[in-house]
Design an enzyme around this catalytic site. Structure first.
Site, short mmCIF file in Angstrom:
data_model
loop_
_atom_site.label_atom_id
_atom_site.label_comp_id
_atom_site.label_asym_id
_atom_site.label_seq_id
_atom_site.Cartn_x
_atom_site.Cartn_y
_atom_site.Cartn_z
N HIS A 29 1.22 -1.10 0.10
CA HIS A 29 -0.04 -0.23 -0.09
C HIS A 29 1.62 1.69 0.31
O HIS A 29 1.61 1.45 1.16
CB HIS A 29 -1.00 0.06 0.91
CG HIS A 29 -1.60 1.24 1.18
ND1 HIS A 29 -2.92 1.34 0.81
CD2 HIS A 29 -1.48 2.26 1.48
CE1 HIS A 29 -3.74 2.30 0.36
NE2 HIS A 29 -2.93 3.32 1.33
N CYS A 30 0.72 2.78 -1.24
CA CYS A 30 1.48 3.50 -0.85
C CYS A 30 0.64 4.76 -0.83
O CYS A 30 -0.17 4.87 -1.34
CB CYS A 30 1.80 3.79 -2.97
SG CYS A 30 3.16 4.74 -2.62
N GLY A 31 1.65 4.64 0.97
CA GLY A 31 0.47 6.30 1.38
C GLY A 31 1.33 7.53 0.62
O GLY A 31 -0.08 8.47 0.37
N ASN A 55 -2.15 7.14 -2.00
CA ASN A 55 -3.38 6.30 -1.24
C ASN A 55 -4.18 5.87 -2.14
O ASN A 55 -5.18 5.66 -2.12
CB ASN A 55 -4.70 7.91 -1.40
CG ASN A 55 -5.35 7.69 -0.45
OD1 ASN A 55 -5.51 7.30 0.72
ND2 ASN A 55 -6.22 8.39 -0.32
N ASN A 56 -3.16 4.95 -2.47
CA ASN A 56 -4.13 3.81 -3.04
C ASN A 56 -2.70 2.37 -3.19
O ASN A 56 -1.71 2.52 -2.81
CB ASN A 56 -3.82 3.95 -4.57
CG ASN A 56 -4.61 3.05 -5.61
OD1 ASN A 56 -5.37 2.16 -5.35
ND2 ASN A 56 -4.61 3.26 -6.83
#
Length: 393
Positions: free
Chosen positions: A189-191, A194-195
């Site tokens: 999950h890539c902050g 946001n996805n």
């Protein structure tokens, strides 16, 4: 000389903080001040802050801070997306404000004013595509197709049901607690976006990393050419050697040229160093993810394999230890043997050193070109996947 030295110290401090934050957990920094600074930045500072808030303002204020943390870190939110746009927009603004007046120059033509804007625009477009594209959400309507596409290896993936979505869990998928959905071929999950990064948008994520590496390298190179061009146009070396009597050698000229650059072009130097550092970090990050893709592995799977191999090693060590203990007990009960010399016992190989751990067997690695094709053209976008789904429905 006070201002140049202040800028040098500021640049070094910034570099140390960035390296500590991003790389402090690497084995090479274990036991060093870099590791301790990484711990302080990522955990210690926040822990001390929570203690301070609780001590000064009470438990209600501390719980409020924790609720804000949960909102920002455990739920989808656009904070880091806004931060990315602020960083890239602010950096480009300062480059335009401080350096575009020197374009065209000795080495750069007028066209770079427009190519730089185009490059930034493409970077933002890739960011938006990666942020808002479907990562490969597993639903009741497509779970059967994903199970056929990714068979279970019965090592790190076994047949089970997602306890949250209440649907069968395909191999290589994972339920993201932040996005609250199962994602096929889940990577992480890539902050910043946001996805989740999964089966369908890994290609966009890699394109984003590669393009931003090239963008930062382009910016750093352009700023370097602007500075060197100004050095040529103003004939700084000629003035120093002819009018100030400085010896025409690198050793003699370097301190004077550095002083002139730091006093006249400190903004360009700081931006150049910043872009160069970020480009190197992005190059390393892109190289890591590219190597994963070319072996058809994900970040999530590397952790799973590490856990599995570690568990296998501990299991084998326990078996060897049990066998050695059994042998020593049986030896004690048998006839007394001639005692082994201290020299032989010192150099004797430990049975634990002979423990073998099963090698990583990645059944999804089907060769360089096939793996690359799977990233560029995800399985769920192919006609065969869609036809299977239409036939079933």
């Amino acid at each position: 000389m006070a201002v140049p030295w202040l800028l040098i110290c500021h640049s070094l401090a910034t570099l140390i903080v960035i390296i500590s934050f991003l790389c402090g957990q690497w084995p090479i920094f274990q036991g060093t001040p870099i590791e301790r600074l990484h711990y302080f930045i990522t955990y210690g500072a926040y822990d001390y802050f929570l203690r301070f808030v609780g001590f000064v303002f009470g438990d209600k204020a501390r719980n409020l801070v924790l609720s804000i943390e949960r909102c920002c870190c455990d739920r989808p939110n656009p904070v880091l997306q806004i931060m990315y746009l602020a960083i890239i927009g602010g950096t480009y603004y300062y480059i335009v404000k401080s350096s575009f007046s020197y374009i065209p120059g000795y080495y750069l033509g007028e066209v770079h004013k427009y190519t730089s804007l185009l490059a930034v625009g493409i970077g933002i477009a890739l960011f938006l595509v990666a942020s808002f594209s479907d990562p490969g959400t597993v639903k009741a309507g497509n779970v059967s197709e994903y199970i056929l596409a990714y068979p279970y290896d019965n090592i790190i993936y076994t047949e089970k049901e997602c306890s949250t979505c209440k649907i069968p869990k395909p191999a290589r998928s994972k339920h993201c607690s932040i996005c609250d959905r199962c994602v096929a071929r889940f990577d992480h999950h890539c902050g910043w976006m946001n996805n989740c990064i999964g089966e369908r948008n890994t290609r966009y994520f890699l394109a984003f990393l590669l393009w931003h590496f090239l963008l930062c390298a382009y910016g750093a190179t352009a700023l370097a050419l602007i500075i060197v061009g100004r050095l040529k146009e103003l004939k700084v070396v000629y003035i120093l050697t002819v009018y100030y009597g400085v010896e025409n050698s690198f050793r003699s000229l370097a301190p004077h040229v550095a002083q002139w650059l730091l006093s006249s072009y400190n903004t360009q130097l700081l931006l150049m160093v910043f872009l160069a550092i970020v480009s190197l970090l992005l190059a390393g990050f892109f190289g890591y993810h590219a190597s994963l893709c070319l072996t058809n592995t994900t970040t999530n799977e590397t952790f799973k394999w590490d856990d599995y191999i570690s568990w296998q090693r501990k299991l084998n060590e326990a078996r060897v230890s049990a066998a050695a203990l059994k042998a020593s007990i049986s030896g004690m009960s048998s006839e007394a043997k001639r005692p082994e010399s201290k020299c032989k016992s010192f150099f004797r190989r430990s049975p634990l050193e002979d423990t073998q751990v099963g090698a990583k067997e990645n059944m999804y690695d089907k060769g360089f070109f096939h793996n690359l094709f799977e990233v560029i053209f995800p399985i769920s976008t192919r006609a065969s996947f869609l036809q299977t789904k239409s036939k079933r429905s």
